[in-house]
Design a protein around this motif. Sequence first.
Motif, short mmCIF file in Angstrom:
data_model
loop_
_atom_site.label_atom_id
_atom_site.label_comp_id
_atom_site.label_asym_id
_atom_site.label_seq_id
_atom_site.Cartn_x
_atom_site.Cartn_y
_atom_site.Cartn_z
N ILE A 174 0.84 -1.21 0.00
CA ILE A 174 0.00 0.00 0.00
C ILE A 174 0.87 1.26 0.00
O ILE A 174 0.62 2.21 -0.75
CB ILE A 174 -0.95 0.00 1.21
CG1 ILE A 174 -1.99 -1.14 1.07
CG2 ILE A 174 -1.64 1.34 1.37
CD1 ILE A 174 -2.84 -1.35 2.31
N GLN A 175 1.92 1.24 0.84
CA GLN A 175 2.80 2.39 0.91
C GLN A 175 3.56 2.60 -0.40
O GLN A 175 3.69 3.72 -0.89
CB GLN A 175 3.79 2.23 2.07
CG GLN A 175 4.73 3.42 2.25
CD GLN A 175 3.99 4.70 2.58
OE1 GLN A 175 3.21 4.74 3.52
NE2 GLN A 175 4.20 5.74 1.77
N LEU A 176 4.05 1.51 -0.98
CA LEU A 176 4.81 1.61 -2.23
C LEU A 176 3.92 2.13 -3.36
O LEU A 176 4.35 2.98 -4.16
CB LEU A 176 5.39 0.25 -2.60
CG LEU A 176 6.26 0.23 -3.87
CD1 LEU A 176 7.48 1.14 -3.70
CD2 LEU A 176 6.70 -1.20 -4.19
N ARG A 177 2.70 1.64 -3.42
CA ARG A 177 1.78 2.13 -4.46
C ARG A 177 1.54 3.63 -4.31
O ARG A 177 1.59 4.37 -5.30
CB ARG A 177 0.45 1.39 -4.38
CG ARG A 177 -0.57 1.86 -5.42
CD ARG A 177 -1.91 1.17 -5.27
NE ARG A 177 -2.51 1.45 -3.96
CZ ARG A 177 -3.66 0.94 -3.55
NH1 ARG A 177 -4.33 0.10 -4.33
NH2 ARG A 177 -4.14 1.23 -2.35
N ALA A 178 1.29 4.09 -3.09
CA ALA A 178 1.05 5.52 -2.86
C ALA A 178 2.25 6.36 -3.28
O ALA A 178 2.09 7.47 -3.81
CB ALA A 178 0.70 5.75 -1.39
N ASP A 179 3.46 5.83 -3.04
CA ASP A 179 4.66 6.59 -3.39
C ASP A 179 4.94 6.59 -4.89
O ASP A 179 5.47 7.57 -5.44
CB ASP A 179 5.88 6.02 -2.65
CG ASP A 179 5.81 6.27 -1.14
OD1 ASP A 179 5.06 7.18 -0.73
OD2 ASP A 179 6.51 5.55 -0.39
N LEU A 180 4.59 5.50 -5.57
CA LEU A 180 4.94 5.36 -6.98
C LEU A 180 3.94 6.01 -7.93
O LEU A 180 4.34 6.49 -9.00
CB LEU A 180 5.05 3.87 -7.34
CG LEU A 180 6.27 3.12 -6.82
CD1 LEU A 180 6.17 1.64 -7.22
CD2 LEU A 180 7.56 3.72 -7.38
#
Length: 304
Positions: free
Chosen positions: A62-68
Amino acid sequence: MELREIEIFLTLAEELHFGRAAERLHLTQSRVSQSIKKQERRLGAPLFDRNNRVVRLTDLGIQLRADLVPGFRQIQDAVARASAAGRGFAGVLRVGVQAAWSGDLVVAAAAAFCVANRDCDIQIREVPLSDPFGGLKAGQLDLQLTIRPVEEPDLTAGPVVFSLPRVLVIASGHPLAQRPAIGMEDLADVCMLTVAGPPNYWINHHSPPRTPEGRPILRGPAVTEWETAWSHVASGRGAFIAGDWAADDRYHYARSDLAFVAIHDAPPMEWGLLWRSDAETVMLTSFVKAILEQREAMPARRAR
């Protein structure tokens, strides 16, 4: 992570289904699975919880998706803009129209075209009646919807958009105004307005000097704009020939002091697209196509 790996991750994060993600990416499911496992090994933790029934993002996923997502969207937009520019689908296209009623069609086509091509800007301008080709020749316009004929060696006469029956615009008190239709021979009994500025071949086409049998047609005042023409006709100073759009009250031309009499043996009045022969671009030819498609979607004979 490489750009393709980011795309695979974000697609799976959206679909949460390996089969659908693979179909969207035009990859095999095994290729998607291998890419995700490679990313998880690099990061040292799983990005998805998955079993035979469900796929869901982990907290790390979830965090990686939000950052990418923001950066990936910026990259996609930049590539799209570069692609559009490379194909000639970016920038400003200046389009001229010679009358309000024909402008309706161009406005509708421009709206649809700019939705499909976000980096295009269609600017619509009026073409003076007295100078039908000057804007194009001077490079102030790229394309225009104009009254034919066109016999200019440096201009390309594109497709005809409207072909309309001709009418005689005449004062309502004139004897010919009481008739349902007239012939070209009847113009010998009328003083015809002309237009100052266009080439002689254009003037003679729309205001012939003689009838088909050779009788002279009297020429009255020369005008430079539509509004002056209407006023001259209403005051009895002359008449002129127009397409039957002139009788359309949506454009304020249908007035009690004007009559519009069909000319049964006159050739149709044609309005067509026109551009400089040395300035044809992909964007221009694509917008020409958009105008023609919009015209097909409108009722026959005139744009509504």
